[in-house]
Enzyme design. Sequence first.
Site, PDB file in Angstrom:
ATOM      1  N   LEU A  76      70.670  47.855  96.233  1.00 62.59           N
ATOM      2  CA  LEU A  76      71.991  47.768  96.830  1.00 62.59           C
ATOM      3  C   LEU A  76      73.027  47.308  95.814  1.00 62.59           C
ATOM      4  O   LEU A  76      72.746  46.496  94.927  1.00 62.59           O
ATOM      5  CB  LEU A  76      71.966  46.800  98.015  1.00 62.59           C
ATOM      6  CG  LEU A  76      71.042  47.208  99.173  1.00 62.59           C
ATOM      7  CD1 LEU A  76      71.044  46.137 100.256  1.00 62.59           C
ATOM      8  CD2 LEU A  76      71.457  48.556  99.757  1.00 62.59           C
ATOM      9  N   HIS A  94      59.665  40.376  99.632  1.00 62.19           N
ATOM     10  CA  HIS A  94      59.015  40.874  98.411  1.00 62.19           C
ATOM     11  C   HIS A  94      57.568  40.401  98.410  1.00 62.19           C
ATOM     12  O   HIS A  94      57.288  39.232  98.706  1.00 62.19           O
ATOM     13  CB  HIS A  94      59.738  40.348  97.169  1.00 62.19           C
ATOM     14  CG  HIS A  94      59.132  40.821  95.888  1.00 62.19           C
ATOM     15  ND1 HIS A  94      59.309  42.102  95.410  1.00 62.19           N
ATOM     16  CD2 HIS A  94      58.309  40.193  95.003  1.00 62.19           C
ATOM     17  CE1 HIS A  94      58.635  42.240  94.274  1.00 62.19           C
ATOM     18  NE2 HIS A  94      58.025  41.097  94.013  1.00 62.19           N
ATOM     19  N   THR A  97      70.854  40.121  96.683  1.00 67.10           N
ATOM     20  CA  THR A  97      72.017  40.138  95.802  1.00 67.10           C
ATOM     21  C   THR A  97      71.942  41.413  94.969  1.00 67.10           C
ATOM     22  O   THR A  97      70.975  42.171  95.046  1.00 67.10           O
ATOM     23  CB  THR A  97      72.030  38.908  94.882  1.00 67.10           C
ATOM     24  OG1 THR A  97      70.845  38.910  94.073  1.00 67.10           O
ATOM     25  CG2 THR A  97      72.091  37.615  95.696  1.00 67.10           C
ATOM     26  N   GLU A 114      71.409  41.616  91.912  1.00 65.94           N
ATOM     27  CA  GLU A 114      70.300  41.505  90.970  1.00 65.94           C
ATOM     28  C   GLU A 114      68.981  41.610  91.739  1.00 65.94           C
ATOM     29  O   GLU A 114      68.767  40.892  92.726  1.00 65.94           O
ATOM     30  CB  GLU A 114      70.369  40.177  90.224  1.00 65.94           C
ATOM     31  CG  GLU A 114      69.360  40.048  89.094  1.00 65.94           C
ATOM     32  CD  GLU A 114      69.520  38.744  88.336  1.00 65.94           C
ATOM     33  OE1 GLU A 114      68.668  38.467  87.464  1.00 65.94           O
ATOM     34  OE2 GLU A 114      70.471  37.996  88.630  1.00 65.94           O
TER      35      GLU A 114
END
Length: 525
Positions: A90, A105, A137, A139
Amino acid sequence: MTKIAGLASNRGRNLLHIDERAPGGAELAVVLANEEGAPVLDAASERGVPTEVVERDAEESREAHERRVLERLSGYDFDLVCLDGYMRILTEAFVEEAPTTLNVHPSLLPSFPGMDAHEQVLDAGVRTTGCTVHVVTEEVDAGPIVTQEAVPVYEDDDEDSLKARVLREGEFTAYPRAVRWFAEGRVDVEDGTVTVDGDRGGDFPERRLVSDDKAAELRYGENPHQDAAVYADDACEEASVVRAAQLNEGAKALSYNNYNDADGALNLIKEFDEPAAAVIKHTNPAGCATADSLAEAYEDALSTDAMSAFGGIVALNRECDAETAELVVDSFKEVVVAPGYTDAALDVLTGKENLRVLDVGELGERTDRLTEKPLVGGRLVQERDLWAPTVDDLEVVTETEPTDEQLETMLFAWKVLKHVKSNGILFADGTETVGIGMGQVSRVDAVRLAAMKAEEHAEGKGPEGTVMASDAFFPFPDGIEEAADAGVEAVIQPGGSVNDEDVIAAADERGVAMAFTGRRSFRHD
């Protein structure tokens, strides 16, 4: 009610699991996939959840595709975005415009980020992995962590087995937890940091991680068709049968039922400072006593119900001597538990084939404060019932005052009664049991059973002149009347019934002394 926009590219098993669990009352408002034919779409439709598909065109930028995704989602009311295998990174624009976005994750971030987490875990040779729910985020896999769940890695794991276990044991626990926290308004995301209100430690923390090591595989469980094993908590400092040394080499190993009964017997004799002995059968006391010597205590305990004690478990709170050992082997017993044995006692006990002899070491203090019961789908956790009344705690409620001897017996009886399955009734004389009525659905029936045991099974003693202990209040006078008819002269019970006045009047009419503890001692497992 918190509503979720779920984004997935494949099966969306976490989203569907969250929909099933509805953590904190949260529900899926829409499921959007970026792949036509993604299995999650049919599964969501079958549940009545609206679905959308927004595929990315070949020449389309990430930003342009995400604008279309947001436009499609704008027709729905939602408070939280949950990603589940959404195979797109994203952009900052999406993260800033959409509500808080979560992803799960399959590793314990920051270790093993990226697409091949399970392969990384196996290549690194770590013994624990897990999953991480984090705020998304720009990252990748670097947003602030909301919660994590640990999962063991086994020697024979491959990527498929590890992936399946992390999903079932990790993600299916952690993701609903994170959603529930958001639904309850407990999560604050600010300046790249997540704080969770109430996520503290203590006896009953928000999260519990239980990690025990297998101590032994057992011959079978409660019944021969059930497999079983015993696991050990090596952090436990209290004397325990789990790590107890079995001193008679060659005897068969402990069974599931042996461990269960031995644990119950050991917990019972830990109640007493004086020399004490107990015989346990099916986790209930068949008899218990304290005395000046261990041998005398064992004789008194056994004589409560020698017939029921056949094949039972013996627990002693002193080093077992030869005199006590001779009494133990005089009838069939499965296990003896004690904080040590003299050489002479071992000679006697190990001469009895398949009598398991356990040395639990010094009894010391009772340090484990909690106890738990597994349920299908969870577990109950509570404080151990370590309380026992003193004379000062007792409220005498009858015209007849108990004697000093009866007060002493009341205190003894209560300590034993705590280990009797409810509804529980116990008759005692001095510091020895006389009759025990356990596990009845009627308190009157428990009184009748205790009286019958005292009359028919006790050797050299009977119900006449005994003290009766009840693990909960008497709802009606009939229990007191039955006890008085059997010969009971004093009663200890919690009190607290709406009919206490009638119960007290029945005791006064029969000349029975009665004291209230103000606390009950249910034992339901």
